[in-house]
Write a protein that holds these residues in place. Structure first.
Motif, PDB file in Angstrom:
ATOM      1  N   ILE A   1      47.982  35.463 -24.139  1.00 13.09           N
ATOM      2  CA  ILE A   1      48.424  35.052 -22.805  1.00 13.09           C
ATOM      3  C   ILE A   1      47.412  35.465 -21.749  1.00 13.09           C
ATOM      4  O   ILE A   1      47.059  34.695 -20.852  1.00 13.09           O
ATOM      5  N   ALA A   2      46.904  36.701 -21.861  1.00 14.14           N
ATOM      6  CA  ALA A   2      45.902  37.196 -20.921  1.00 14.14           C
ATOM      7  C   ALA A   2      44.661  36.308 -20.945  1.00 14.14           C
ATOM      8  O   ALA A   2      44.106  35.964 -19.892  1.00 14.14           O
ATOM      9  N   ALA A   3      44.229  35.937 -22.139  1.00 11.99           N
ATOM     10  CA  ALA A   3      43.044  35.090 -22.275  1.00 11.99           C
ATOM     11  C   ALA A   3      43.263  33.710 -21.669  1.00 11.99           C
ATOM     12  O   ALA A   3      42.389  33.159 -20.984  1.00 11.99           O
ATOM     13  N   GLN A   4      44.430  33.143 -21.899  1.00 11.90           N
ATOM     14  CA  GLN A   4      44.746  31.825 -21.365  1.00 11.90           C
ATOM     15  C   GLN A   4      44.761  31.826 -19.844  1.00 11.90           C
ATOM     16  O   GLN A   4      44.354  30.852 -19.203  1.00 11.90           O
ATOM     17  N   ARG A   5      45.202  32.923 -19.250  1.00 16.30           N
ATOM     18  CA  ARG A   5      45.217  33.027 -17.787  1.00 16.30           C
ATOM     19  C   ARG A   5      43.808  33.050 -17.196  1.00 16.30           C
ATOM     20  O   ARG A   5      43.642  32.829 -15.994  1.00 16.30           O
ATOM     21  N   LEU A   6      42.826  33.324 -18.042  1.00 14.55           N
ATOM     22  CA  LEU A   6      41.431  33.354 -17.593  1.00 14.55           C
ATOM     23  C   LEU A   6      40.657  32.124 -18.048  1.00 14.55           C
ATOM     24  O   LEU A   6      39.447  32.043 -17.846  1.00 14.55           O
ATOM     25  N   GLY A   7      41.347  31.172 -18.673  1.00 15.72           N
ATOM     26  CA  GLY A   7      40.710  29.934 -19.097  1.00 15.72           C
ATOM     27  C   GLY A   7      40.013  29.992 -20.438  1.00 15.72           C
ATOM     28  O   GLY A   7      39.320  29.047 -20.830  1.00 15.72           O
ATOM     29  N   LEU A   8      40.151  31.089 -21.165  1.00 14.75           N
ATOM     30  CA  LEU A   8      39.511  31.242 -22.464  1.00 14.75           C
ATOM     31  C   LEU A   8      40.226  30.423 -23.543  1.00 14.75           C
ATOM     32  O   LEU A   8      41.450  30.297 -23.528  1.00 14.75           O
ATOM     33  N   SER A   9      39.469  29.906 -24.476  1.00 16.00           N
ATOM     34  CA  SER A   9      40.035  29.356 -25.697  1.00 16.00           C
ATOM     35  C   SER A   9      40.232  30.510 -26.675  1.00 16.00           C
ATOM     36  O   SER A   9      39.405  31.420 -26.742  1.00 16.00           O
TER      37      SER A   9
ATOM     38  N   ARG B   1      51.293  44.946 -20.962  1.00 24.04           N
ATOM     39  CA  ARG B   1      50.264  44.713 -21.975  1.00 24.04           C
ATOM     40  C   ARG B   1      49.434  43.474 -21.618  1.00 24.04           C
ATOM     41  O   ARG B   1      48.246  43.404 -21.916  1.00 24.04           O
ATOM     42  N   ILE B   2      50.068  42.481 -20.990  1.00 25.43           N
ATOM     43  CA  ILE B   2      49.340  41.267 -20.601  1.00 25.43           C
ATOM     44  C   ILE B   2      48.292  41.603 -19.552  1.00 25.43           C
ATOM     45  O   ILE B   2      47.116  41.242 -19.680  1.00 25.43           O
ATOM     46  N   ILE B   3      48.704  42.288 -18.490  1.00 26.84           N
ATOM     47  CA  ILE B   3      47.780  42.551 -17.388  1.00 26.84           C
ATOM     48  C   ILE B   3      46.675  43.520 -17.816  1.00 26.84           C
ATOM     49  O   ILE B   3      45.533  43.438 -17.340  1.00 26.84           O
TER      50      ILE B   3
END
Length: 314
Positions: A56-64, A299-301
């Motif tokens: 989820i954290a990665a997706q919020r930053l545009g990462l695949s 944990r996400i943040i």
């Protein structure tokens, strides 16, 4: 930040937490920073919160994001100079090199074997990927550390503390299985870095390494340790004197209402998953003072701010 494998990779922990809190207020503010970049997650052990929160954290930053369960892969050889005529099909040098060419960032979860402390604490899998992959590495829990969990815990305490230097107690608790020392180690280390009033409570023979506890006050009696505490963190870990064993399983060490009543309206903390009515009673973990769900959400943040810092570093 080039890697995030331990607290040593954090230049200023208080500044990092402040940045995390700002990001938490606007979690999609940097949704394009990771575009056209790939994060690869390798799990040598099972996961729920770590897996989901990091994705989820990665997706919020545009990462695949690509996830690989390494228990379904062939055995990886770790020893230098090994003659590979047995069951191990690939050397870590080759596997890590391939992984590094496929992704831009790497995150690895690899529990200790709990057989030889010196091997576990040398963290051979994490260190090998850091050495041979050639890309930034996140430690999703290793032989001796769980820095992302500890960072989430510090974010949680900072958001709820009522005084600048709260009394924080890390208390051993019973468990039917033998568990790593990783969470306890990192929690103690991060608390010391935050300059809290740190206390560690455990039975004889379960002392954590001084590298992590440093000058924390040590107790062998929970009632004594819990008095006027602001935060209680329950966690089981294996014996230090007889590494990899859990011979002491006194049910009197379970966290219950009577012990929590000794605190200063203290908050109850646990990294989850937790064995209810073994580690902690239902009444404590379901009470208004339980912040386990807040920790899990953080944990996400924690993962997001670390990934952001690494991406910003190029």
């Amino acid at each position: 930040m080039n890697h995030f494998c331990s607290i040593k990779d954090i230049e200023n922990i208080k500044s990092l937490i402040e940045d995390a809190q700002k990001l938490q207020a606007n979690p999609w503010a940097f949704k394009n920073i990771g575009l056209q970049k790939t994060l690869l997650l390798l799990f040598y052990n099972s996961s729920l919160r770590t897996h989901l929160s990091t994705e989820i954290a990665a997706q919020r930053l545009g990462l695949s994001v690509i996830t690989k369960n390494m228990s379904t892969a062939w055995n990886i050889e770790l020893k230098e100079g090994a003659v590979m005529d047995q069951q191990n099909a690939e050397h870590i040098k080759d596997a890590a090199g391939v992984v590094g060419s496929y992704a831009d960032l790497l995150a690895v979860r690899a529990f200790p074997s709990l057989k030889d402390k010196s091997i576990d604490y040398s963290e051979p899998i994490i260190n090998a990927y850091q050495k041979y992959a050639g890309i930034p590495l996140l430690n999703l829990e290793s032989g001796a550390r769980h820095p992302l969990q500890a960072l989430a815990d510090m974010i949680s305490i900072e958001s709820l503390k009522k005084k600048s230097k709260p009394k924080v107690v890390l208390s051993w608790a019973p468990h039917p299985k033998v568990l790593p020392q990783s969470v306890a180690n990192s929690f103690a280390a991060f608390n010391n870095a935050m300059d809290y009033d740190v206390h560690v409570c455990h039975p004889e023979g379960y002392a954590l390494d001084v590298e992590f506890v440093k000058d924390a006050k040590i107790h062998h009696n929970q009632e004594e340790a819990f008095k006027d505490a602001d935060f209680i963190y329950a966690k089981n870990w294996s014996s230090t004197e007889q590494y990899g064993t859990n011979n002491f399983n006194d049910k009197d060490w379970m966290i219950d209402e009577e012990k929590m009543a000794l605190t200063n309206d203290g908050k109850f903390m646990h990294c989850l998953p937790v064995r209810r009515n073994v580690v902690v009673s239902d009444k404590v973990i379901d009470s208004k003072n339980s912040i386990t769900q807040i920790q899990a959400a953080n944990r996400i943040i924690a993962a997001q701010i670390v990934l952001k810092k690494i991406l910003e570093n190029g």
